[in-house]
Design an enzyme around this catalytic site. Structure first.
Site, PDB file in Angstrom:
ATOM      1  N   ASP A 157       0.906  -1.154   0.000  1.00 17.88           N
ATOM      2  CA  ASP A 157       0.000   0.000   0.000  1.00 17.88           C
ATOM      3  C   ASP A 157       0.943   1.201   0.000  1.00 17.88           C
ATOM      4  O   ASP A 157       1.584   1.489   1.016  1.00 17.88           O
ATOM      5  CB  ASP A 157      -0.855  -0.002   1.270  1.00 17.88           C
ATOM      6  N   HIS A 158       1.051   1.875  -1.128  1.00 13.32           N
ATOM      7  CA  HIS A 158       2.141   2.850  -1.231  1.00 13.32           C
ATOM      8  C   HIS A 158       1.997   4.017  -0.246  1.00 13.32           C
ATOM      9  O   HIS A 158       2.961   4.693   0.058  1.00 13.32           O
ATOM     10  CB  HIS A 158       2.318   3.341  -2.675  1.00 13.32           C
ATOM     11  N   HIS A 220      -5.672   2.722   1.383  1.00 16.21           N
ATOM     12  CA  HIS A 220      -4.936   3.900   1.863  1.00 16.21           C
ATOM     13  C   HIS A 220      -5.604   4.569   3.076  1.00 16.21           C
ATOM     14  O   HIS A 220      -4.951   4.880   4.061  1.00 16.21           O
ATOM     15  CB  HIS A 220      -4.818   4.954   0.759  1.00 16.21           C
TER      16      HIS A 220
HETATM   17  C1  BG6 Z   1      -3.502   5.063  -6.065  1.00 13.39           C
HETATM   18  C2  BG6 Z   1      -4.849   5.088  -6.703  1.00 13.39           C
HETATM   19  O1  BG6 Z   1      -3.368   3.938  -5.249  1.00 13.39           O
HETATM   20  O2  BG6 Z   1      -3.312   6.237  -5.313  1.00 13.39           O
HETATM   21  C3  BG6 Z   1      -5.003   6.331  -7.561  1.00 13.39           C
HETATM   22  O3  BG6 Z   1      -5.047   3.935  -7.493  1.00 13.39           O
HETATM   23  C4  BG6 Z   1      -4.686   7.565  -6.757  1.00 13.39           C
HETATM   24  O4  BG6 Z   1      -6.327   6.424  -8.093  1.00 13.39           O
HETATM   25  C5  BG6 Z   1      -3.346   7.435  -6.067  1.00 13.39           C
HETATM   26  O5  BG6 Z   1      -4.651   8.678  -7.665  1.00 13.39           O
HETATM   27  C6  BG6 Z   1      -3.093   8.592  -5.140  1.00 13.39           C
HETATM   28  O6  BG6 Z   1      -1.790   8.478  -4.649  1.00 13.39           O
HETATM   29  P1  BG6 Z   1      -0.856   9.732  -4.451  1.00 13.39           P
HETATM   30  O7  BG6 Z   1       0.400   9.155  -3.910  1.00 13.39           O
HETATM   31  O8  BG6 Z   1      -0.701  10.370  -5.790  1.00 13.39           O
HETATM   32  O9  BG6 Z   1      -1.573  10.638  -3.492  1.00 13.39           O
END
Ligand code: BG6
Length: 455
Positions: A157-158, A220
């Site tokens: 989960d980044h 997230h």
């Molecule tokens: C991703 C989603 O996991 O997270 C995207 O699939 C979203 O839809 C993105 O735009 C948002 O991540 P960040 O790091 O750009 O805030």
């Protein structure tokens, strides 16, 4: 001696690989943080636009970079891997599933038997969304566990790679001033907003099957909520920290399918269907209210909202404190004011505290809001990109920032009634691009006597 590793990126010519994985690996190699990378394999159907990486890895970094024409659904493709494995004796093999989610299961069930005759240490990294609902997540976990141990599985989960998300724990558990008041006695509500200005950017076919609830909330946002709400672990370890997160998820009151309309609102931006070229009830916006039924949080609503094509890009987790009893503002008949502590995750990494001070006109006038702010980049320097942090953890074997099996299923359990209710319900509210979502999302929080806040 440095551990020898090789990456196999399934979906290796796709968007995620090109935008995040190769650049992340490249930076780590340059920093000398990857052990000895003896091979980087891009597995994909067409070579596409990866020449620049091939060039840089092979020539500048002396890392063999190899494209293998590969179809995840085709058994023959996996045979090609066997040849590679034979030349990688003793090397740790890291498989990264940078694939559309409906291909995860296929990839796992082919990869497992392909590895059968090899004794190499191995790891498998699975992107999100991990399944489409509770049942499919369980099935995916079952398939993974047939071939890999939990210690070999990295559910990514980044957001957990984002420094300011991790910082929630450091701030909470290293400062008396906050931890002492971090509970239902002092906190009125908690808000997590992940607002985006972007639309679907060529991801329409993925997104339309998934929607905002599965794309952002199940993973997230519930991860941020867990960090905000968990108890301190007794020991600093991946298992202990994840045990505490699991307790939070277990304590979240389950919404009944029949009550979903009181707890969740969904929206879609105007123009989405035209972009898609057909009718659709997929939500591009969600607002949600959750309660955690434990000693610390009983009665404190956690409001979550996220959406595409909104007015600004802002990801913030905000603690809204209760109004001070007998405060000056109240005595003077002013609008009630509440302290707020915000973790801003995007666009900047900031910690912001909003509090009341005397106005220029003196003590006997309504107080005004002032703020104290810490810019994380100033205190600890520019943070690494989230994927870089997580890739480094995968290589070193630190699972703290990855989702454990039980966590993945509990998070689905929480959103499952919403998925079910929305399958039947008609109530999808359209909103103007560039707004803060549908009117109903405002009414949703206003009916509780509160409003959405950002700092
Ligand atoms: C991703 C989603 O996991 O997270 C995207 O699939 C979203 O839809 C993105 O735009 C948002 O991540 P960040 O790091 O750009 O805030």
């Amino acid at each position: 001696m440095d551990k020898r590793i090789a990456f196999f990126i399934l979906g290796g010519t796709g968007d995620l690989a090109r935008r995040k994985l190769y650049p992340g690996i490249e930076r780590l190699v340059k920093k000398g943080k990857l052990g000895k990378l003896v091979g980087l394999y891009a597995l994909g159907r067409e070579k596409g636009k990866i020449e620049e990486f091939e060039e840089r890895f092979s020539k500048e970094l002396s890392v063999p970079f190899k494209f293998i024409e590969f179809d995840v659904r085709d058994r023959e493709s996996y045979r090609k891997l066997i040849k590679e494995f034979e030349s990688l004796q003793g090397v740790e093999l890291i498989f990264y599933l940078a694939l559309p989610p409906d291909l995860f299961e296929t990839a796992i069930t082919h990869l497992g038997p392909t590895l059968r005759n090899f004794t190499n240490p191995r790891k498998i990294v699975v992107e999100k969304p991990f399944g489409f609902d509770l049942e499919s997540a369980k099935r995916l976990n079952f398939q993974l566990k047939r071939y890999f141990t939990e210690e070999e599985i990295y559910r990514i989960d980044h957001f957990l790679g984002k420094l300011q998300v991790q910082n929630i724990l450091s701030v909470r558990f290293s400062n008396y001033i906050f931890e002492g008041i971090w509970n239902k006695n002092f906190i009125d509500n908690v808000q997590i907003s992940a607002l985006e200005t972007v639309g679907l950017e060529g991801r329409v076919s993925y997104y339309d099957r998934v929607g905002a609830l599965r794309d952002m909330v199940q993973n997230h946002m519930l991860q941020i909520l867990s960090f905000l709400a968990m108890e301190p672990p007794a020991v600093m370890g991946a298992e202990e920290i994840r045990d505490e997160k699991v307790k939070v998820l277990e304590s979240i009151r389950r919404i009944k399918v029949s009550e979903v309309k009181d707890f969740a609102v969904r929206g879609q931006y105007k123009g989405y269907r035209e972009e898609l070229g057909r009718n659709s009830t997929t939500e591009t916006f969600v607002a949600l209210k959750l309660y955690i039924e434990n000693f610390r949080w009983e009665g404190v609503p956690f409001y979550l909202r996220t959406g595409k094509k909104l007015k600004e890009k802002k990801t913030q987790a905000i603690i809204v404190f209760k109004e001070v009893p007998g405060n000056f503002g109240r005595l003077l008949g002013c609008m009630p004011q509440q302290n707020k502590l915000a973790f801003e995750i995007a666009p900047k990494n900031r910690l912001v505290f909003k509090f009341q001070v005397m106005p220029p006109s003196g003590l006997l006038a309504c107080t005004v809001e002032s703020s104290m702010e810490a810019d994380m980049a100033e205190s600890i320097g520019e943070p690494p990109e989230a994927y870089e942090t997580l890739l480094e953890d995968i290589v070193s074997g630190d699972q703290t920032l990855f989702i454990r099996e039980d966590e993945s299923e509990l998070a689905w359990e929480i959103v499952q009634p919403i998925i079910e209710s929305w399958r039947e319900q008609e109530d999808l509210y359209l909103y103007e691009p560039g707004s803060y979502g549908p009117e109903e999302a405002q009414k949703f929080i206003e009916k509780d006597g509160r409003s959405w806040v950002l700092v």
